[in-house]
Design a protein around this motif. Structure first.
Motif, PDB file in Angstrom:
ATOM      1  N   THR A  21      -5.350  15.894   4.544  1.00 16.44           N
ATOM      2  CA  THR A  21      -5.311  16.375   3.259  1.00 16.44           C
ATOM      3  C   THR A  21      -6.081  15.338   2.287  1.00 16.44           C
ATOM      4  OG1 THR A  21      -3.130  15.456   3.412  1.00 16.44           O
ATOM      5  CG2 THR A  21      -3.400  17.665   3.874  1.00 16.44           C
ATOM      6  N   ASN A  22      -6.115  14.065   2.705  1.00 19.11           N
ATOM      7  CA  ASN A  22      -6.794  13.060   1.486  1.00 19.11           C
ATOM      8  C   ASN A  22      -7.810  12.347   2.253  1.00 19.11           C
ATOM      9  OD1 ASN A  22      -4.410  12.835  -0.483  1.00 19.11           O
ATOM     10  ND2 ASN A  22      -3.443  13.112   1.428  1.00 19.11           N
ATOM     11  N   PRO A  23      -9.010  13.111   2.556  1.00 20.60           N
ATOM     12  CA  PRO A  23      -9.804  12.221   3.383  1.00 20.60           C
ATOM     13  C   PRO A  23     -10.556  11.106   3.046  1.00 20.60           C
ATOM     14  CG  PRO A  23     -10.726  14.481   2.237  1.00 20.60           C
ATOM     15  CD  PRO A  23      -9.330  14.354   2.007  1.00 20.60           C
ATOM     16  N   ASN A  24     -10.318  10.612   1.590  1.00 17.02           N
ATOM     17  CA  ASN A  24     -10.947   9.467   1.237  1.00 17.02           C
ATOM     18  C   ASN A  24     -10.048   8.282   1.381  1.00 17.02           C
ATOM     19  OD1 ASN A  24     -13.473  10.352   0.274  1.00 17.02           O
ATOM     20  ND2 ASN A  24     -12.222  11.123  -1.595  1.00 17.02           N
ATOM     21  N   LEU A  25      -8.735   8.527   1.915  1.00 17.49           N
ATOM     22  CA  LEU A  25      -7.518   7.756   2.244  1.00 17.49           C
ATOM     23  C   LEU A  25      -8.130   7.010   3.546  1.00 17.49           C
ATOM     24  CD1 LEU A  25      -4.983   6.976   0.638  1.00 17.49           C
ATOM     25  CD2 LEU A  25      -3.812   8.392   2.600  1.00 17.49           C
ATOM     26  N   THR A  26      -7.812   5.717   3.302  1.00 17.52           N
ATOM     27  CA  THR A  26      -7.866   4.728   4.593  1.00 17.52           C
ATOM     28  C   THR A  26      -6.773   4.858   5.263  1.00 17.52           C
ATOM     29  OG1 THR A  26      -9.986   3.680   3.850  1.00 17.52           O
ATOM     30  CG2 THR A  26      -8.539   2.496   5.506  1.00 17.52           C
ATOM     31  N   VAL A  27      -6.482   5.164   6.533  1.00 21.84           N
ATOM     32  CA  VAL A  27      -5.052   5.494   7.165  1.00 21.84           C
ATOM     33  C   VAL A  27      -4.949   4.414   8.321  1.00 21.84           C
ATOM     34  CG1 VAL A  27      -3.345   6.875   8.264  1.00 21.84           C
ATOM     35  CG2 VAL A  27      -4.740   7.959   6.317  1.00 21.84           C
ATOM     36  N   TRP A  28      -3.995   3.541   8.330  1.00 18.10           N
ATOM     37  CA  TRP A  28      -3.577   2.480   9.400  1.00 18.10           C
ATOM     38  C   TRP A  28      -2.321   3.127  10.131  1.00 18.10           C
ATOM     39  CZ3 TRP A  28      -7.178  -1.163  10.730  1.00 18.10           C
ATOM     40  CH2 TRP A  28      -7.868  -1.743   9.802  1.00 18.10           C
ATOM     41  N   GLN A  29      -2.401   3.481  11.244  1.00 14.77           N
ATOM     42  CA  GLN A  29      -1.109   4.111  12.114  1.00 14.77           C
ATOM     43  C   GLN A  29      -0.655   2.706  12.972  1.00 14.77           C
ATOM     44  OE1 GLN A  29      -1.813   7.259  14.883  1.00 14.77           O
ATOM     45  NE2 GLN A  29      -0.278   6.281  16.298  1.00 14.77           N
ATOM     46  N   ILE A  30       0.505   2.527  12.966  1.00 19.60           N
ATOM     47  CA  ILE A  30       1.240   1.175  13.427  1.00 19.60           C
ATOM     48  C   ILE A  30       2.162   1.906  14.502  1.00 19.60           C
ATOM     49  CG2 ILE A  30       2.215  -0.756  13.390  1.00 19.60           C
ATOM     50  CD1 ILE A  30      -0.437  -0.867  12.103  1.00 19.60           C
ATOM     51  N   SER A  31       2.005   1.595  15.926  1.00 13.48           N
ATOM     52  CA  SER A  31       2.874   2.025  16.836  1.00 13.48           C
ATOM     53  C   SER A  31       3.060   1.046  17.585  1.00 13.48           C
ATOM     54  CB  SER A  31       2.457   3.318  17.317  1.00 13.48           C
ATOM     55  OG  SER A  31       2.376   4.344  16.483  1.00 13.48           O
ATOM     56  N   GLY A  32       4.319   0.857  18.465  1.00  8.95           N
ATOM     57  CA  GLY A  32       4.651   0.027  19.536  1.00  8.95           C
ATOM     58  C   GLY A  32       4.137   0.844  20.867  1.00  8.95           C
ATOM     59  N   ASP A  33       4.385   0.404  22.080  1.00 10.39           N
ATOM     60  CA  ASP A  33       4.140   0.813  23.432  1.00 10.39           C
ATOM     61  C   ASP A  33       4.833   2.058  23.604  1.00 10.39           C
ATOM     62  OD1 ASP A  33       5.876  -1.164  25.367  1.00 10.39           O
ATOM     63  OD2 ASP A  33       5.210  -1.869  23.483  1.00 10.39           O
ATOM     64  N   GLY A  34       6.189   1.889  23.337  1.00 11.03           N
ATOM     65  CA  GLY A  34       7.232   2.752  23.490  1.00 11.03           C
ATOM     66  C   GLY A  34       7.025   4.131  22.484  1.00 11.03           C
ATOM     67  N   ASP A  35       6.716   3.620  21.334  1.00  6.42           N
ATOM     68  CA  ASP A  35       6.732   4.770  20.202  1.00  6.42           C
ATOM     69  C   ASP A  35       5.545   5.570  20.421  1.00  6.42           C
ATOM     70  OD1 ASP A  35       7.239   5.680  17.583  1.00  6.42           O
ATOM     71  OD2 ASP A  35       5.592   4.694  17.017  1.00  6.42           O
TER      72      ASP A  35
ATOM     73  N   THR B  30       1.028  -1.095   0.135  1.00  7.63           N
ATOM     74  CA  THR B  30       0.117  -0.092   0.020  1.00  7.63           C
ATOM     75  C   THR B  30       0.969   1.290  -0.017  1.00  7.63           C
ATOM     76  OG1 THR B  30      -0.083   0.226   2.371  1.00  7.63           O
ATOM     77  CG2 THR B  30      -1.947  -1.373   1.322  1.00  7.63           C
ATOM     78  N   TYR B  31       0.312   2.658   0.088  1.00 11.06           N
ATOM     79  CA  TYR B  31       1.160   3.539   0.312  1.00 11.06           C
ATOM     80  C   TYR B  31       1.720   3.489   1.730  1.00 11.06           C
ATOM     81  CZ  TYR B  31      -0.496   6.112  -3.761  1.00 11.06           C
ATOM     82  OH  TYR B  31      -0.730   6.397  -5.212  1.00 11.06           O
ATOM     83  N   ALA B  32       3.108   3.647   1.968  1.00  6.83           N
ATOM     84  CA  ALA B  32       3.506   3.405   3.230  1.00  6.83           C
ATOM     85  C   ALA B  32       4.792   4.313   3.686  1.00  6.83           C
ATOM     86  CB  ALA B  32       3.803   2.023   3.574  1.00  6.83           C
ATOM     87  N   MET B  33       4.548   4.646   4.951  1.00  3.43           N
ATOM     88  CA  MET B  33       5.673   5.590   5.231  1.00  3.43           C
ATOM     89  C   MET B  33       6.074   5.138   6.807  1.00  3.43           C
ATOM     90  SD  MET B  33       5.612   9.914   5.633  1.00  3.43           S
ATOM     91  CE  MET B  33       7.145  10.801   5.973  1.00  3.43           C
ATOM     92  N   GLN B  34       7.541   5.068   6.910  1.00  9.13           N
ATOM     93  CA  GLN B  34       8.056   4.912   8.267  1.00  9.13           C
ATOM     94  C   GLN B  34       8.472   6.409   8.680  1.00  9.13           C
ATOM     95  OE1 GLN B  34      11.585   2.491   9.032  1.00  9.13           O
ATOM     96  NE2 GLN B  34      10.952   2.091  11.174  1.00  9.13           N
ATOM     97  N   THR B  35       7.875   6.913   9.757  1.00  6.04           N
ATOM     98  CA  THR B  35       8.251   8.448  10.151  1.00  6.04           C
ATOM     99  C   THR B  35       9.411   8.202  11.219  1.00  6.04           C
ATOM    100  OG1 THR B  35       6.449   8.535  12.042  1.00  6.04           O
ATOM    101  CG2 THR B  35       6.029   8.838   9.667  1.00  6.04           C
ATOM    102  N   ILE B  36       9.425   9.240  11.832  1.00  5.95           N
ATOM    103  CA  ILE B  36      10.462   9.411  13.006  1.00  5.95           C
ATOM    104  C   ILE B  36       9.916   8.902  14.308  1.00  5.95           C
ATOM    105  CG2 ILE B  36      12.078  10.962  12.084  1.00  5.95           C
ATOM    106  CD1 ILE B  36      10.570  13.201  13.533  1.00  5.95           C
ATOM    107  N   HIS B  37      10.697   8.646  15.403  1.00  2.00           N
ATOM    108  CA  HIS B  37      10.099   8.213  16.641  1.00  2.00           C
ATOM    109  C   HIS B  37       9.071   9.064  17.351  1.00  2.00           C
ATOM    110  CE1 HIS B  37      11.513   5.841  20.409  1.00  2.00           C
ATOM    111  NE2 HIS B  37      10.599   5.444  19.908  1.00  2.00           N
ATOM    112  N   GLY B  38       7.819   8.509  17.372  1.00  3.93           N
ATOM    113  CA  GLY B  38       6.859   9.090  18.120  1.00  3.93           C
ATOM    114  C   GLY B  38       5.911   9.937  17.351  1.00  3.93           C
ATOM    115  N   ARG B  39       6.293   9.879  16.101  1.00  2.65           N
ATOM    116  CA  ARG B  39       5.450  10.893  15.401  1.00  2.65           C
ATOM    117  C   ARG B  39       4.604  10.348  14.423  1.00  2.65           C
ATOM    118  NH1 ARG B  39       7.812  13.119  18.915  1.00  2.65           N
ATOM    119  NH2 ARG B  39       9.008  14.906  18.862  1.00  2.65           N
ATOM    120  N   ALA B  40       4.259   8.963  14.248  1.00  2.00           N
ATOM    121  CA  ALA B  40       3.214   8.366  13.404  1.00  2.00           C
ATOM    122  C   ALA B  40       1.951   8.993  13.364  1.00  2.00           C
ATOM    123  CB  ALA B  40       3.233   6.967  13.739  1.00  2.00           C
ATOM    124  N   ALA B  41       1.352   9.450  14.738  1.00  2.00           N
ATOM    125  CA  ALA B  41       0.077   9.964  14.821  1.00  2.00           C
ATOM    126  C   ALA B  41      -0.087  11.409  14.043  1.00  2.00           C
ATOM    127  CB  ALA B  41      -0.481  10.135  16.269  1.00  2.00           C
ATOM    128  N   ALA B  42       1.104  12.031  14.289  1.00  2.87           N
ATOM    129  CA  ALA B  42       1.162  13.499  13.694  1.00  2.87           C
ATOM    130  C   ALA B  42       1.116  13.211  11.955  1.00  2.87           C
ATOM    131  CB  ALA B  42       2.370  14.130  14.077  1.00  2.87           C
TER     132      ALA B  42
END
Length: 335
Positions: free
Chosen positions: A81-95, A61-73
């Protein structure tokens, strides 16, 4: 209508330790995506940093690994900006809950339409075994050789405290239940938090042993279903009843307790007191661990409200692009 299979969402060879819960979850996510049926090119998977945050490399899929702790941002920006996009945010308990804690709670407060996956193994695995925000008090690790001197975050408590409208939980090794809550998260319009209890075979092996096997879940977990009685056990012989402001475990058929006396789960109730009680139950306190969709309440979403506001403002303006903006002022033509 195009029919998709899990294979359509697979990419590359997952590189995690053999037996890691990330393998289980990845397989469940790919199968859930296929059943949901949103095309890969209309899907984005966004993560932070950590073992689990490598997951975007293994989905087609479209995918992006961001920096530590910033996945939600970053996920917030992608969805707004892309309201029709289905977005899955993946984070660990530390992240998600340490460096990313601020983004985590505000994504829920704003109720942004994200599928927020919290993979909880109670340890920092990628950096080789330091205790995390969900590690229990007294936990011995490389960064706490004599045991931690602090109490852990409980993800459900954070979610409810931030006025979260959706919270679900499953065990990584439980493929069927994980797929159910992922599908429910997708259907929910708003911030949908799914806590996935998973094992770290290297640095925190056995951290969820009580519920990691199907046999263990029969006695140590309760599957909550909206509109159904809160029963559990090998033969559903136990149930939950209200006791004051809390809950108590009872055995059906003893002391005059009947099935009709058992609480009925209401995931859609706006009042979240009982839902929070369910979410906070633990084996240490003599209760089963609640699995399934615990809270699922509809409310306005931030992304929809922002885009509606933009359209409303645009309709009131005389200009709709940069050239029209320039032409709203006096114009001179120099020959």
């Amino acid at each position: 209508m195009t029919t998709y299979t899990a294979q359509d969402y697979k990419k590359g060879l997952a590189r995690w330790c053999p037996g890691c819960g990330d393998h289980f979850f990845l397989a469940s996510l790919q199968k859930a995506m296929a059943e949901i049926g949103v095309a890969p090119y209309e899907t984005a998977v966004i993560s932070g940093i950590g073992c689990s945050s490598r997951l975007p490399y293994y989905v087609n899929t479209y995918a992006m690994q961001t920096i530590h702790g910033r996945a939600a941002a970053v996920a917030t920006g992608a969805k707004v900006t892309n309201p029709n996009l289905t977005v899955w945010q993946i984070s660990g308990d530390g992240d998600a809950l340490a460096i990313g804690g601020n983004h985590f709670i505000h994504a829920m407060r704003r109720n942004i339409d994200l599928n927020m996956i919290l993979l909880n193994n109670r340890i920092y695995g990628l950096t080789k075994g330091q205790y995390s925000p969900t590690s229990p008090r007294g936990f011995v690790s490389k960064s706490s050789p004599f045991g931690t001197c602090e109490d852990p975050f409980r993800p459900a408590e954070l979610c409810f405290g931030a006025r979260g409208k959706f919270f679900a939980r499953s065990v990584a090794s439980d493929n069927a239940e994980t797929m159910k809550i992922l599908q429910a998260a997708y259907k929910h319009k708003g911030a949908a938090v799914c806590e996935i209890l998973q094992n770290c075979v290297i640095f925190n092996n056995g951290c969820h042993d009580a519920v990691y096997s199907s046999e263990g879940r029969k006695t140590n977990a309760i599957y909550v279903r909206h509109g159904e009685p809160l029963v559990f056990g090998e033969n559903n012989e136990y149930g939950l009843m209200q006791q004051g402001f809390g809950l108590k475990v009872v055995k059906i058929g003893e002391n005059g307790v009947k099935l009709e006396d058992i609480l009925i789960h209401d995931a859609h109730c706006m009042e979240d007191t009982l839902q929070l009680k369910l979410a906070m139950m633990s084996n240490e306190d003599g209760f089963p661990v609640a699995l399934g969709v615990i809270r699922d309440v509809e409310a306005p979403t931030y992304d929809a409200a922002v885009n509606a506001q933009i359209e409303e403002v645009k309709a009131q303006k005389k200009y709709h692009n940069f050239m029209e903006l320039l032409e709203t002022n006096d114009i001179w033509e120099v020959e």
